[in-house]
Scaffold this motif. Structure first.
Motif, PDB file in Angstrom:
ATOM      1  N   MET A  91       0.839  -1.184   0.000  1.00 19.35           N
ATOM      2  CA  MET A  91       0.000   0.000   0.000  1.00 19.35           C
ATOM      3  C   MET A  91       0.882   1.244   0.000  1.00 19.35           C
ATOM      4  SD  MET A  91      -2.967   1.153   2.672  1.00 19.35           S
ATOM      5  CE  MET A  91      -4.358   0.483   1.808  1.00 19.35           C
ATOM      6  N   ALA A  92       0.475   2.254  -0.724  1.00 15.52           N
ATOM      7  CA  ALA A  92       1.248   3.486  -0.854  1.00 15.52           C
ATOM      8  C   ALA A  92       1.258   4.275   0.449  1.00 15.52           C
ATOM      9  CB  ALA A  92       0.657   4.353  -1.962  1.00 15.52           C
ATOM     10  N   ASN A  93       2.386   4.909   0.718  1.00 16.28           N
ATOM     11  CA  ASN A  93       2.487   5.835   1.842  1.00 16.28           C
ATOM     12  C   ASN A  93       2.152   7.213   1.287  1.00 16.28           C
ATOM     13  OD1 ASN A  93       3.434   7.784   3.669  1.00 16.28           O
ATOM     14  ND2 ASN A  93       4.915   6.339   4.521  1.00 16.28           N
ATOM     15  N   LEU A 133       4.384  10.065  -0.770  1.00 15.36           N
ATOM     16  CA  LEU A 133       4.009  10.349  -2.147  1.00 15.36           C
ATOM     17  C   LEU A 133       3.706  11.844  -2.345  1.00 15.36           C
ATOM     18  CD1 LEU A 133       3.368   9.253  -4.980  1.00 15.36           C
ATOM     19  CD2 LEU A 133       1.031   8.849  -4.185  1.00 15.36           C
ATOM     20  N   ALA A 134       2.959  12.424  -1.413  1.00 13.50           N
ATOM     21  CA  ALA A 134       2.629  13.855  -1.500  1.00 13.50           C
ATOM     22  C   ALA A 134       3.893  14.704  -1.395  1.00 13.50           C
ATOM     23  CB  ALA A 134       1.635  14.236  -0.415  1.00 13.50           C
ATOM     24  N   LYS A 135       4.796  14.316  -0.499  1.00 12.05           N
ATOM     25  CA  LYS A 135       6.053  15.060  -0.343  1.00 12.05           C
ATOM     26  C   LYS A 135       6.879  14.978  -1.624  1.00 12.05           C
ATOM     27  CE  LYS A 135       9.026  13.426   2.542  1.00 12.05           C
ATOM     28  NZ  LYS A 135       9.795  13.031   3.713  1.00 12.05           N
ATOM     29  N   GLU A 136       6.968  13.808  -2.200  1.00 11.27           N
ATOM     30  CA  GLU A 136       7.719  13.640  -3.450  1.00 11.27           C
ATOM     31  C   GLU A 136       7.117  14.484  -4.572  1.00 11.27           C
ATOM     32  OE1 GLU A 136       8.493   9.581  -4.647  1.00 11.27           O
ATOM     33  OE2 GLU A 136       8.932   9.032  -2.564  1.00 11.27           O
ATOM     34  N   GLU A 147       0.548  16.653  11.065  1.00  8.92           N
ATOM     35  CA  GLU A 147       0.527  17.411   9.806  1.00  8.92           C
ATOM     36  C   GLU A 147       1.631  18.464   9.794  1.00  8.92           C
ATOM     37  OE1 GLU A 147      -4.231  17.163   8.752  1.00  8.92           O
ATOM     38  OE2 GLU A 147      -3.554  18.581  10.295  1.00  8.92           O
ATOM     39  N   PHE A 148       1.844  19.139  10.925  1.00  8.54           N
ATOM     40  CA  PHE A 148       2.903  20.134  11.004  1.00  8.54           C
ATOM     41  C   PHE A 148       4.273  19.491  10.801  1.00  8.54           C
ATOM     42  CE2 PHE A 148       6.218  22.270  13.402  1.00  8.54           C
ATOM     43  CZ  PHE A 148       6.247  23.476  12.721  1.00  8.54           C
ATOM     44  N   GLU A 149       4.481  18.339  11.427  1.00 13.08           N
ATOM     45  CA  GLU A 149       5.766  17.665  11.292  1.00 13.08           C
ATOM     46  C   GLU A 149       6.022  17.264   9.839  1.00 13.08           C
ATOM     47  OE1 GLU A 149       5.516  14.792  14.455  1.00 13.08           O
ATOM     48  OE2 GLU A 149       5.845  16.364  15.954  1.00 13.08           O
ATOM     49  N   TRP A 150       4.961  16.900   9.132  1.00  9.06           N
ATOM     50  CA  TRP A 150       5.099  16.613   7.706  1.00  9.06           C
ATOM     51  C   TRP A 150       5.518  17.883   6.959  1.00  9.06           C
ATOM     52  CZ3 TRP A 150       2.463  18.427   3.362  1.00  9.06           C
ATOM     53  CH2 TRP A 150       2.752  17.745   2.175  1.00  9.06           C
TER      54      TRP A 150
END
Length: 126
Positions: free
Chosen positions: A1-3, A7-10, A40-43
Motif C-alpha cells: 500500500m502506498a504511503n 508520495l505527496a512530499k515527493e 501534519e505540522f511535522e510533515w
C-alpha cells in the motif's frame, strides 16, 4: 500500500522548490477542517527541510500551523516548549525564521512556561 505522506512530499518536491500554487494546495488540504495537528505540522517541516527553496508564503503557512497548535489555549506549556525545541534543533541549528516564530509566539501568548523562556533565550542568543 502506498504511503500517501511520502508520495505527496515527493510530488511537492519534484522540482526541488515549493511555489505559490503548491502552498495553496497544501493550505487547502491541511486546513480543510479548520485545524492542523502536530503530525501534519511535522510533515510540513519535513517538506521544508528537504526543499531547496520555498516562497515566503510557505513560511507564513508554517507559522500559522505553529500558532494554531501551540497557542490553542493561549499558553505555551513545558510540553509544548519541549516539542518546539525538538523540531527547532532537529537540523542542529536555529535559523532566522525560527527565531522570528519564537518571538511572535512569545508576544501572542497569554502565558509562557519557564521552559519556553529558556528555549527562547537560548535561540535568540545563537
Amino acid at each position: 500500500m502506498a504511503n500517501w505522506r511520502d508520495l505527496a512530499k515527493e510530488a511537492l518536491l519534484a522540482d526541488g522548490k515549493i511555489d505559490e500554487r503548491e502552498v495553496e494546495l497544501v493550505r487547502k488540504e491541511l486546513f480543510a477542517d479548520g485545524v492542523i495537528d502536530r503530525s501534519e505540522f511535522e510533515w510540513l517541516m519535513e517538506v521544508k527541510r528537504e526543499a531547496a527553496a520555498a516562497v515566503p508564503s510557505f513560511q507564513k503557512l508554517l507559522f500559522s500551523a505553529i500558532r494554531n497548535i501551540v497557542l490553542a489555549d493561549g499558553k505555551i506549556s513545558a510540553d509544548e516548549a519541549a516539542w518546539l525545541r525538538s523540531w527547532i534543533f532537529a537540523d542542529g541549528k536555529v535559523d532566522a525564521d525560527e527565531k522570528h516564530w519564537l518571538k511572535e509566539l512569545k508576544l501572542l501568548a497569554d502565558q509562557v512556561s519557564p521552559e519556553f523562556m529558556a528555549l527562547y533565550n537560548e535561540c535568540q542568543a545563537s
